[in-house]
Design a protein around this motif. Structure first.
Motif, PDB file in Angstrom:
ATOM      1  N   GLU A   1       0.822  -1.206   0.000  1.00 23.83           N
ATOM      2  CA  GLU A   1       0.000   0.000   0.000  1.00 23.83           C
ATOM      3  C   GLU A   1       0.858   1.259   0.000  1.00 23.83           C
ATOM      4  O   GLU A   1       0.532   2.245  -0.670  1.00 23.83           O
ATOM      5  CB  GLU A   1      -0.929  -0.028   1.210  1.00 23.83           C
ATOM      6  CG  GLU A   1      -2.014  -1.096   1.072  1.00 23.83           C
ATOM      7  CD  GLU A   1      -2.694  -1.424   2.374  1.00 23.83           C
ATOM      8  OE1 GLU A   1      -2.362  -0.779   3.398  1.00 23.83           O
ATOM      9  OE2 GLU A   1      -3.557  -2.316   2.376  1.00 23.83           O
ATOM     10  N   ARG A   2       1.943   1.238   0.736  1.00 23.58           N
ATOM     11  CA  ARG A   2       2.839   2.397   0.755  1.00 23.58           C
ATOM     12  C   ARG A   2       3.504   2.577  -0.608  1.00 23.58           C
ATOM     13  O   ARG A   2       3.676   3.707  -1.073  1.00 23.58           O
ATOM     14  CB  ARG A   2       3.897   2.220   1.854  1.00 23.58           C
ATOM     15  CG  ARG A   2       3.334   2.350   3.265  1.00 23.58           C
ATOM     16  CD  ARG A   2       4.419   2.172   4.311  1.00 23.58           C
ATOM     17  NE  ARG A   2       3.846   2.371   5.637  1.00 23.58           N
ATOM     18  CZ  ARG A   2       4.496   2.953   6.644  1.00 23.58           C
ATOM     19  NH1 ARG A   2       5.745   3.376   6.472  1.00 23.58           N
ATOM     20  NH2 ARG A   2       3.910   3.099   7.811  1.00 23.58           N
ATOM     21  N   PHE A   3       3.891   1.470  -1.219  1.00 25.16           N
ATOM     22  CA  PHE A   3       4.492   1.550  -2.545  1.00 25.16           C
ATOM     23  C   PHE A   3       3.497   2.150  -3.538  1.00 25.16           C
ATOM     24  O   PHE A   3       3.853   3.009  -4.352  1.00 25.16           O
ATOM     25  CB  PHE A   3       4.935   0.159  -3.005  1.00 25.16           C
ATOM     26  CG  PHE A   3       5.610   0.135  -4.350  1.00 25.16           C
ATOM     27  CD1 PHE A   3       6.964   0.401  -4.465  1.00 25.16           C
ATOM     28  CD2 PHE A   3       4.885  -0.140  -5.502  1.00 25.16           C
ATOM     29  CE1 PHE A   3       7.600   0.388  -5.709  1.00 25.16           C
ATOM     30  CE2 PHE A   3       5.502  -0.160  -6.750  1.00 25.16           C
ATOM     31  CZ  PHE A   3       6.859   0.110  -6.845  1.00 25.16           C
ATOM     32  N   GLN A   4       2.253   1.704  -3.481  1.00 23.31           N
ATOM     33  CA  GLN A   4       1.242   2.229  -4.392  1.00 23.31           C
ATOM     34  C   GLN A   4       1.010   3.726  -4.173  1.00 23.31           C
ATOM     35  O   GLN A   4       0.813   4.478  -5.122  1.00 23.31           O
ATOM     36  CB  GLN A   4      -0.072   1.465  -4.203  1.00 23.31           C
ATOM     37  CG  GLN A   4      -0.046   0.031  -4.694  1.00 23.31           C
ATOM     38  CD  GLN A   4       0.217  -0.061  -6.193  1.00 23.31           C
ATOM     39  OE1 GLN A   4      -0.040   0.855  -6.942  1.00 23.31           O
ATOM     40  NE2 GLN A   4       0.760  -1.192  -6.616  1.00 23.31           N
ATOM     41  N   SER A   5       1.033   4.159  -2.918  1.00 28.09           N
ATOM     42  CA  SER A   5       0.779   5.566  -2.627  1.00 28.09           C
ATOM     43  C   SER A   5       1.905   6.469  -3.118  1.00 28.09           C
ATOM     44  O   SER A   5       1.706   7.678  -3.291  1.00 28.09           O
ATOM     45  CB  SER A   5       0.572   5.764  -1.120  1.00 28.09           C
ATOM     46  OG  SER A   5       1.786   5.554  -0.403  1.00 28.09           O
ATOM     47  N   ARG A   6       3.091   5.897  -3.373  1.00 28.90           N
ATOM     48  CA  ARG A   6       4.242   6.688  -3.817  1.00 28.90           C
ATOM     49  C   ARG A   6       4.790   6.160  -5.158  1.00 28.90           C
ATOM     50  O   ARG A   6       5.963   6.317  -5.471  1.00 28.90           O
ATOM     51  CB  ARG A   6       5.337   6.654  -2.754  1.00 28.90           C
ATOM     52  CG  ARG A   6       4.868   7.252  -1.429  1.00 28.90           C
ATOM     53  CD  ARG A   6       5.806   6.952  -0.292  1.00 28.90           C
ATOM     54  NE  ARG A   6       5.281   7.476   0.962  1.00 28.90           N
ATOM     55  CZ  ARG A   6       5.810   7.222   2.157  1.00 28.90           C
ATOM     56  NH1 ARG A   6       6.873   6.430   2.250  1.00 28.90           N
ATOM     57  NH2 ARG A   6       5.289   7.736   3.249  1.00 28.90           N
ATOM     58  N   ARG A   7       3.891   5.554  -5.921  1.00 25.17           N
ATOM     59  CA  ARG A   7       4.309   4.925  -7.170  1.00 25.17           C
ATOM     60  C   ARG A   7       4.901   5.928  -8.163  1.00 25.17           C
ATOM     61  O   ARG A   7       5.839   5.616  -8.904  1.00 25.17           O
ATOM     62  CB  ARG A   7       3.122   4.209  -7.803  1.00 25.17           C
ATOM     63  CG  ARG A   7       3.488   3.202  -8.888  1.00 25.17           C
ATOM     64  CD  ARG A   7       2.228   2.530  -9.423  1.00 25.17           C
ATOM     65  NE  ARG A   7       2.526   1.394 -10.268  1.00 25.17           N
ATOM     66  CZ  ARG A   7       2.855   1.457 -11.547  1.00 25.17           C
ATOM     67  NH1 ARG A   7       2.947   2.652 -12.133  1.00 25.17           N
ATOM     68  NH2 ARG A   7       3.087   0.367 -12.247  1.00 25.17           N
ATOM     69  N   GLU A   8       4.376   7.143  -8.182  1.00 19.97           N
ATOM     70  CA  GLU A   8       4.892   8.151  -9.104  1.00 19.97           C
ATOM     71  C   GLU A   8       6.352   8.471  -8.809  1.00 19.97           C
ATOM     72  O   GLU A   8       7.149   8.695  -9.726  1.00 19.97           O
ATOM     73  CB  GLU A   8       4.040   9.423  -9.017  1.00 19.97           C
ATOM     74  CG  GLU A   8       2.626   9.268  -9.544  1.00 19.97           C
ATOM     75  CD  GLU A   8       2.611   8.823 -10.992  1.00 19.97           C
ATOM     76  OE1 GLU A   8       3.414   9.370 -11.792  1.00 19.97           O
ATOM     77  OE2 GLU A   8       1.813   7.932 -11.344  1.00 19.97           O
TER      78      GLU A   8
END
Length: 379
Positions: free
Chosen positions: A273-280
């Motif tokens: 979830e953290r990776f997805q939130s900072r994917r950009e």
């Protein structure tokens, strides 16, 4: 990874939750019964010699500290957290993991500690804060060592917590305590003897060691070819049976074994979830294919802990059968009633278990809340 598969309703994580729910049935297929023994035979030869070990570590851990900062907790713990009662965040659960391992190590003031595979230095610095006179963290990742040294300096413990580029087979000296968290998965069966021989040789006669590793609740198996190619070259998930057989040959006492089952699934869910939130941000560092690769890696690993045969084990080892208390009460004693362990002569060891709990602000309860995956956020 190539973008040729599109999940139209949901995510790759949802798809893998469905796919892995039938793993037990796949294991019974005739082709799997033929493949598994061959994979086990091939894996027996897996080991990481010094030069190969350094290359493999660099492939994964030297991607950049900026990348790992995207999804790790504030203490840079890149291993299974401990979701005890009251742990509502990844930070809380990782602090509880450090506390739990610290309780098992029983570090007293003035002790020397060796941290094999020290990561970014969080545990080593914590043990120095608890009173260890000298903590040596070793790693084969230059990126990790650079940040670990910087963190020790900023915390004011640069003299007490030292970090070196060193292979465990090249160690010198003796240590009161030895700990290794999340490194044993990189050793390989052919090198298990070297690993536990290093612990046996460098652990003080009345010392205590703790090894924390991903494991499998099944007989020895093979490597995952995708993970070996793209994520962890040279890695291998051990079974307890093949691990303990080597420990027995070293003549070490196994003073405690603990199995953490769904804790890593919860940890990986937080990372995903953290990776997805900072994917950009990850896209700025790498590219779309890399991001898809890591999405798959984090989601697949989570589901293998939820639906597959993966777990985490913690081994507590010693030369002497009475190096630790005879019951496990000292691991969960209330803060104001901490059990003070004694050495073989009956003398109190200077173990500040209650101070450790106060410092970390974590619960010592044995209770672990129910964990499940229903496709929704686990934060």
């Amino acid at each position: 990874m190539d973008g040729s598969l599109t999940v139209e309703d949901g995510s790759i994580r949802d798809l893998l939750a469905i796919v892995t729910s039938g793993l037990d049935g796949l294991d019974e297929l005739p082709i799997e019964r033929l493949r598994a023994p061959l994979a086990r035979i091939a894996t027996r030869l897996t080991g990481n010699r010094r030069r190969k070990a350094a290359r493999n570590v660099a492939r994964h851990y030297d991607l950049s500290n900026e990348f790992y900062a995207l999804f790790l907790d504030e203490d840079w713990q890149y291993s299974c957290a401990y979701f005890c009662e009251g742990c509502s965040s990844l930070e809380d659960a990782q602090a509880a993991k450090r506390s739990h391992i610290g309780q098992k190590l029983m570090v007293g003031e003035g002790m020397s500690v060796l941290d094999i595979g020290c990561g970014w230095g969080g545990l080593a610095i914590e043990l120095a804060k608890q009173g260890a006179a000298e903590v040596l963290g070793i790693s084969l990742s230059q990126e990790q060592l650079t940040l670990a040294r910087q963190r020790a300096e900023e915390a004011g413990f640069a003299e007490e917590a030292r970090f070196d580029f060193c292979d465990y087979r090249d160690l010198q000296g003796e240590f009161d305590r030895i700990v290794s968290v999340g490194m044993f998965e990189h050793v390989g069966p052919a090198s298990y003897g070297s690993f536990f021989r290093a612990i046996e040789e460098h652990l003080a006669p009345d010392g205590v060691a703790v090894v924390h590793s991903i494991g499998r609740m099944a007989p020895p198996g093979g490597k995952d070819p995708w993970v070996d190619k793209y994520i962890f070259p040279g890695g291998y998930i051990p079974s307890l049976s093949e691990t303990l057989s080597v420990v027995e040959r070293m003549g070490l006492w196994v003073t405690d074994i603990e199995i953490l089952r769904l804790h890593y699934a919860e940890t990986l869910a937080h990372w995903y979830e953290r990776f997805q939130s900072r994917r950009e941000k990850a896209l700025e560092l790498f590219d779309e294919r890399f991001c898809r690769m890591w999405e798959y890696y984090l989601a697949a690993c989570e589901m293998m802990f939820r639906n597959g045969n993966l777990m985490v084990f913690q081994l507590q080892l010693a030369h002497k059968r009475d190096a630790v208390p005879l019951t496990r009460e000292y691991l969960y004693a209330p803060r104001d009633q901490s059990v003070v362990p004694r050495d073989a002569g009956g003398n109190h060891l200077r173990c500040s278990c209650s101070a450790r709990s106060r410092l970390l602000g974590t619960s010592n309860s044995e209770g672990v809340p129910p964990m499940r995956y229903d496709g929704s956020s686990t934060s």
